[in-house]
Design a protein around this motif. Structure first.
Motif, PDB file in Angstrom:
ATOM      1  N   TRP A 248      34.558  62.014  59.755  1.00 39.67           N
ATOM      2  CA  TRP A 248      35.738  62.560  60.433  1.00 39.67           C
ATOM      3  C   TRP A 248      36.200  61.578  61.499  1.00 39.67           C
ATOM      4  CZ3 TRP A 248      38.420  66.381  58.510  1.00 39.67           C
ATOM      5  CH2 TRP A 248      37.792  67.372  57.742  1.00 39.67           C
ATOM      6  N   HIS A 249      37.507  61.291  61.528  1.00 39.41           N
ATOM      7  CA  HIS A 249      38.037  60.356  62.527  1.00 39.41           C
ATOM      8  C   HIS A 249      39.490  60.701  62.832  1.00 39.41           C
ATOM      9  CE1 HIS A 249      39.142  58.548  58.629  1.00 39.41           C
ATOM     10  NE2 HIS A 249      40.210  58.089  59.259  1.00 39.41           N
ATOM     11  N   ALA A 250      39.915  60.311  64.012  1.00 37.06           N
ATOM     12  CA  ALA A 250      41.329  60.436  64.366  1.00 37.06           C
ATOM     13  C   ALA A 250      42.095  59.286  63.731  1.00 37.06           C
ATOM     14  CB  ALA A 250      41.497  60.398  65.884  1.00 37.06           C
ATOM     15  N   PRO A 251      43.387  59.479  63.456  1.00 35.50           N
ATOM     16  CA  PRO A 251      44.199  58.319  63.072  1.00 35.50           C
ATOM     17  C   PRO A 251      44.076  57.245  64.156  1.00 35.50           C
ATOM     18  CG  PRO A 251      45.421  60.360  62.733  1.00 35.50           C
ATOM     19  CD  PRO A 251      44.164  60.733  63.465  1.00 35.50           C
ATOM     20  N   MET A 252      44.232  55.990  63.764  1.00 38.44           N
ATOM     21  CA  MET A 252      43.996  54.901  64.702  1.00 38.44           C
ATOM     22  C   MET A 252      44.880  55.054  65.946  1.00 38.44           C
ATOM     23  SD  MET A 252      41.843  52.528  64.944  1.00 38.44           S
ATOM     24  CE  MET A 252      41.309  52.127  63.278  1.00 38.44           C
TER      25      MET A 252
END
Length: 316
Positions: A248-252
């Motif tokens: 899971w990650h945020a958009p850059m």
């Protein structure tokens, strides 16, 4: 439309991006000689060989692309794709006192009045995404390692167990579980897996592909993001990053004065839910705010590390 997830009021400090601090989420790609850490804290360097008639050093296996689409429900094969993202600087809101809980990764006084010559701004994290069956590598272009006016943040979270995800939303996880075949347990198969096999002269069959992968690259299952253990890292221009499959990650997030161009490499099969899954973060009832990253910067705009490895050096 992405599923929504209630989230606590929580503030996250910024950490320095290093391979050791990021290892559960993926890989940091960098020349070890340019690492901001002292040699004793860098960890093992990748293998290197001489190349280009002795005019270059070749670092081997600096990241490990993974194609796990054989586990996807549709069984549709994927192909390697390379795209470019031109990411503009994000709008930050001014710092204001809050009763939000501190992150597990930093014990900071959120309401301190004196930042010296430093400024604090806030980034609201409203959405997280993941690519459940592929790694995804972001490579910045044209960004100097010594750039002070523009940097980027890497925001990631572990995956909750499926049962915990159901407790957080009151409904089953919205995403399919990877289709992993269970091994048969017949007497013949049990003996066939012995070493040496009584039926052939060969050794036992090799373990499944995903079990040989680094834990960050293995499929994570259908769970939602673990927001209480969300982490934010600041990267320099000489660092690229690979998100492990299902991370899971945020958009850059670009912080500073100008856009950053990223070349992005991954696998994809064209099935929307298998290529990318998203969760919208909604502040809980009576919550003052949702998930917030605290971005401290000096007079030039350079992001200051406030937690983890490198925080002491940043304060000197």
């Amino acid at each position: 439309m992405p599923t929504s997830m209630p989230c606590p009021s929580i503030r996250i400090p910024v950490e320095l991006l290093t391979q050791s601090s990021f290892s559960q989420f993926g890989t940091v790609i960098e020349n070890p000689a340019h690492s901001p850490l002292p040699p004793s804290q860098r960890g093992p360097a990748p293998d290197a060989v001489s190349a280009n008639q002795g005019s270059a050093i070749k670092l081997l296996d600096v990241t490990h692309p993974s194609n796990l689409y054989s586990l996807a429900p549709s069984k549709k094969p994927a192909k390697a794709v390379m795209n470019m993202f031109i990411c503009s600087p994000r709008e930050l809101r001014p710092h204001e006192p809050s009763e939000s809980m501190p992150s597990s990764w930093g014990d900071l006084d959120f309401d301190e009045d004196d930042y010296g010559n430093n400024d604090r701004a806030l980034l609201d994290v409203s959405i997280l995404e993941r690519h459940p069956f592929t790694t995804q590598t972001f490579i910045p272009m044209g960004l100097s390692a010594t750039e002070r006016h523009t940097q980027y943040l890497v925001i990631v979270a572990p995956t909750l167990p499926a049962a915990a995800s159901k407790r957080h939303t009151g409904r089953p996880p919205p995403y399919p579980t990877p289709d992993v075949k269970k091994r048969t347990t017949s007497i013949k198969d049990i003996f066939a897996r012995a070493r040496p096999s009584p039926f052939t002269n060969e050794a036992a069959p090799p373990p499944p592909q995903y079990s040989r992968l680094h834990p960050s690259a293995r499929p994570k299952g259908p769970g939602l993001p673990d927001l209480k253990n969300l982490r934010a890292f600041v990267a320099s221009g000489n660092q690229a990053v690979t998100y492990g499959a299902g991370t899971w990650h945020a958009p850059m997030v670009v912080i500073g004065q100008r856009p950053i161009d990223f070349v992005v490499s991954q696998f994809a099969n064209g099935v929307g839910m298998e290529d990318c899954q998203e969760v919208e973060l909604m502040a809980g009832r009576n919550a003052e705010e949702g998930v917030v990253v605290m971005v401290d910067s000096d007079s030039s705009g350079k992001v200051i590390v406030k937690a983890g490895v490198g925080s002491v050096m940043a304060k000197l």
